[in-house]
Design a protein around this motif. Structure first.
Motif, short mmCIF file in Angstrom:
data_model
loop_
_atom_site.label_atom_id
_atom_site.label_comp_id
_atom_site.label_asym_id
_atom_site.label_seq_id
_atom_site.Cartn_x
_atom_site.Cartn_y
_atom_site.Cartn_z
N THR A 157 0.85 -1.18 0.00
CA THR A 157 0.00 0.00 0.00
C THR A 157 0.89 1.23 0.00
O THR A 157 2.10 1.15 0.27
N GLY A 158 0.30 2.40 -0.26
CA GLY A 158 1.08 3.64 -0.20
C GLY A 158 1.67 3.84 1.18
O GLY A 158 2.83 4.28 1.32
N LEU A 159 0.89 3.53 2.21
CA LEU A 159 1.37 3.68 3.59
C LEU A 159 2.55 2.76 3.86
O LEU A 159 3.56 3.17 4.45
N ALA A 160 2.44 1.51 3.44
CA ALA A 160 3.51 0.55 3.68
C ALA A 160 4.78 0.95 2.92
O ALA A 160 5.88 0.84 3.45
N GLN A 161 4.62 1.42 1.70
CA GLN A 161 5.77 1.85 0.91
C GLN A 161 6.44 3.06 1.54
O GLN A 161 7.68 3.12 1.65
N GLY A 162 5.64 4.01 1.99
CA GLY A 162 6.21 5.19 2.65
C GLY A 162 6.96 4.83 3.91
O GLY A 162 8.05 5.35 4.18
N SER A 358 -7.41 5.07 0.14
CA SER A 358 -6.75 4.20 -0.83
C SER A 358 -5.23 4.24 -0.69
O SER A 358 -4.52 3.50 -1.36
N PHE A 359 -4.74 5.11 0.18
CA PHE A 359 -3.30 5.15 0.50
C PHE A 359 -2.99 4.20 1.66
O PHE A 359 -2.01 3.46 1.63
N ASP A 360 -3.87 4.19 2.65
CA ASP A 360 -3.66 3.36 3.83
C ASP A 360 -3.96 1.89 3.58
O ASP A 360 -3.33 1.02 4.19
N PHE A 361 -4.94 1.63 2.70
CA PHE A 361 -5.42 0.26 2.52
C PHE A 361 -5.24 -0.23 1.09
O PHE A 361 -5.28 0.56 0.14
N ASP A 362 -5.10 -1.52 0.97
CA ASP A 362 -5.24 -2.18 -0.33
C ASP A 362 -6.73 -2.11 -0.67
O ASP A 362 -7.58 -2.55 0.12
N GLU A 370 -14.84 -2.27 4.37
CA GLU A 370 -15.51 -1.92 5.63
C GLU A 370 -15.50 -0.42 5.84
O GLU A 370 -16.50 0.18 6.25
N LEU A 371 -14.36 0.21 5.55
CA LEU A 371 -14.24 1.65 5.73
C LEU A 371 -15.24 2.40 4.87
O LEU A 371 -16.00 3.24 5.37
N CYS A 372 -15.26 2.09 3.58
CA CYS A 372 -16.17 2.80 2.67
C CYS A 372 -17.63 2.61 3.06
O CYS A 372 -18.42 3.56 3.05
N ILE A 384 -16.03 5.20 -2.19
CA ILE A 384 -16.28 4.22 -3.24
C ILE A 384 -15.79 4.74 -4.59
O ILE A 384 -15.25 3.99 -5.41
N GLN A 385 -15.94 6.06 -4.83
CA GLN A 385 -15.43 6.64 -6.05
C GLN A 385 -13.92 6.53 -6.13
O GLN A 385 -13.34 6.27 -7.20
N ASN A 386 -13.25 6.70 -4.98
CA ASN A 386 -11.79 6.51 -4.94
C ASN A 386 -11.45 5.07 -5.35
O ASN A 386 -10.47 4.83 -6.08
N ASP A 387 -12.24 4.13 -4.88
CA ASP A 387 -12.05 2.71 -5.20
C ASP A 387 -12.16 2.52 -6.72
O ASP A 387 -11.30 1.93 -7.36
N ASN A 388 -13.23 3.06 -7.30
CA ASN A 388 -13.45 2.90 -8.74
C ASN A 388 -12.35 3.57 -9.56
O ASN A 388 -11.95 3.06 -10.62
N ALA A 389 -11.85 4.73 -9.07
CA ALA A 389 -10.81 5.45 -9.80
C ALA A 389 -9.50 4.66 -9.82
O ALA A 389 -8.71 4.77 -10.75
N LYS A 390 -9.27 3.88 -8.78
CA LYS A 390 -8.03 3.11 -8.68
C LYS A 390 -8.06 1.88 -9.57
O LYS A 390 -7.01 1.33 -9.90
N LYS A 391 -9.25 1.41 -9.90
CA LYS A 391 -9.37 0.16 -10.65
C LYS A 391 -9.06 0.38 -12.14
O LYS A 391 -9.22 1.45 -12.67
#
Length: 391
Positions: A157-162, A358-362, A370-372, A384-391
């Motif tokens: 994830t972005g968090l893990a990479q950072g 979407s930075f903290d979680f896969d 669960e968060l969304c 949910i829009q963030n989810d769709n944008a990432k896909k």
């Protein structure tokens, strides 16, 4: 006859050992955790007790199980929400078993728990006490080039990479013998990618943090000859320029903690930097301060109210971000926290959760779903829009 009796005795013991093996059941992780909680219940400083007792368990359970025990302890004892130091220790123990296998320990580290302290511990244990020079140093750098990058079998994830690039800054201080100039220069080499991504700032933070926040005797020994006196910190940091100076001054915060415990004090501390540095300093320190209040929400609330707007809302928002970052299971806790705030602060708080989601979680993880789904509208839809944008 004598030999028959001896054979019979041997056979008996073989069956006895076999029977004991198949009937012995290792205590459950819950029962192990309960014993740790009981042992630490009367400790003067409980988090120190947990940081001492849980690593001892790795004599008979795996690193992964030790992290599971940690989570069970945290579920039952709200006074132990932050286990980053413990994450260091568990990974250090695992890496010490076979230092050449350190990359596999990094790959096994559970992300989303203990503020990703596991990666830090694995890095530092591998090179603890090793000062590398010349060709040996160059060979090590090659090993580090992709250690914080995702692979087909290792998705970060972005968090893990950072967190990984931040840990790399700590590691560079070890292998350079606390040569801060060489460390941050190497951060530039490793953190600035050809595709335009730039993780060098996170690496700087790790390197400077090593100076101002040593965790153990080895850390203190490493930096004893370079750490400045409090009155000389700004002068020390001014030897650097740009983002390196900003990082140095921000990471020196432990020397000025009393000053930072009011809104005016924190803003004054950060005002010594340029515009970009001030903005990043305020954000970084507001992310750090909940730990200093040991996630006592009443104390944090009073603290945030010492700021004027927009920093007051930012204080609440960064607290929510930190609650979610220290453990991916804290979804409900984070949402409940934001829900207690007044309208202006509540909006900033939920906005931050959505921004970080979407930075903290896969985005494929149950925690993200669960968060969304748990956020109130309109933030649930935005998530949910963030989810769709990432896909």
């Amino acid at each position: 006859m004598k030999y028959i009796k001896i054979l019979g005795i041997i056979t008996f013991f073989i069956f006895l050992i076999y029977f004991m093996k198949i009937t012995y059941t290792r205590p459950s992780l819950s029962s192990i955790a309960n014993k740790v909680i009981k042992k630490c219940s009367l400790a003067e400083i409980k988090n120190v007790c947990y940081e001492t007792e849980i690593p001892k368990l790795m004599k008979f359970i795996s690193m992964e199980d030790a992290f599971s025990v940690t989570q069970i302890v945290q579920d039952q004892d709200s006074s132990f929400p932050y286990c980053h130091v413990l994450g260091h220790k568990l990974a250090s123990i695992e890496t010490a078993k076979n230092p050449e296998n350190w990359k596999s320990v990094v790959a096994r580290c559970p992300y989303g728990t203990c503020s990703n302290g596991c990666v830090h511990g694995a890095f530092q244990e591998k090179y603890r006490g090793d000062v590398l020079t010349g060709q040996t140093f160059n060979e090590a750098k090659k090993e580090f080039e992709n250690i914080c990058e995702s692979s087909p079998t290792y998705n970060l994830t972005g968090l893990a990479q950072g967190s990984c690039y931040h840990a790399l800054g700590h590691l560079l201080m070890y292998i350079t013998g606390a040569n801060i100039n060489k460390s941050v220069a190497t951060c530039d080499e490793l953190g600035k990618k050809k595709d335009g991504r730039d993780f060098s700032g996170l690496c700087y933070d790790g390197a400077f943090m090593q100076i101002f926040q040593p965790l153990d005797t080895d850390d203190k020994s490493l930096i004893k000859n370079i750490v400045p006196e409090k009155e000389n910190v700004y002068s020390f940091c001014s030897h650097f320029t740009g983002e390196k100076k900003n990082s140095c001054w921000t990471e020196s915060w432990p020397m000025f903690l009393d000053t930072l415990k009011t809104g005016q004090g924190l803003l004054s501390f950060c005002s010594k930097l340029n515009s970009r540095g001030k903005t990043e300093c305020i954000s970084d320190l507001l992310y750090i301060m909940p730990i200093q209040f040991r996630f006592n929400y009443e104390s944090i609330h009073k603290y945030c109210l010492t700021f004027t707007q927009p920093f007051q809302s930012q204080c609440f928002a960064m607290t929510a971000s930190r609650i979610l970052e220290i453990d991916s299971r804290n979804v409900k806790k984070t949402i409940d926290y934001c829900g207690t705030l007044d309208d202006e602060n509540r909006k900033a708080c939920f906005d931050k959760i959505v921004t970080d989601s979407s930075f903290d979680f896969d985005i494929k993880s149950p925690e993200f779903k669960e968060l969304c789904s748990s956020l109130p509208m309109p933030w649930s839809g935005q998530c949910i829009q963030n989810d769709n944008a990432k896909k």
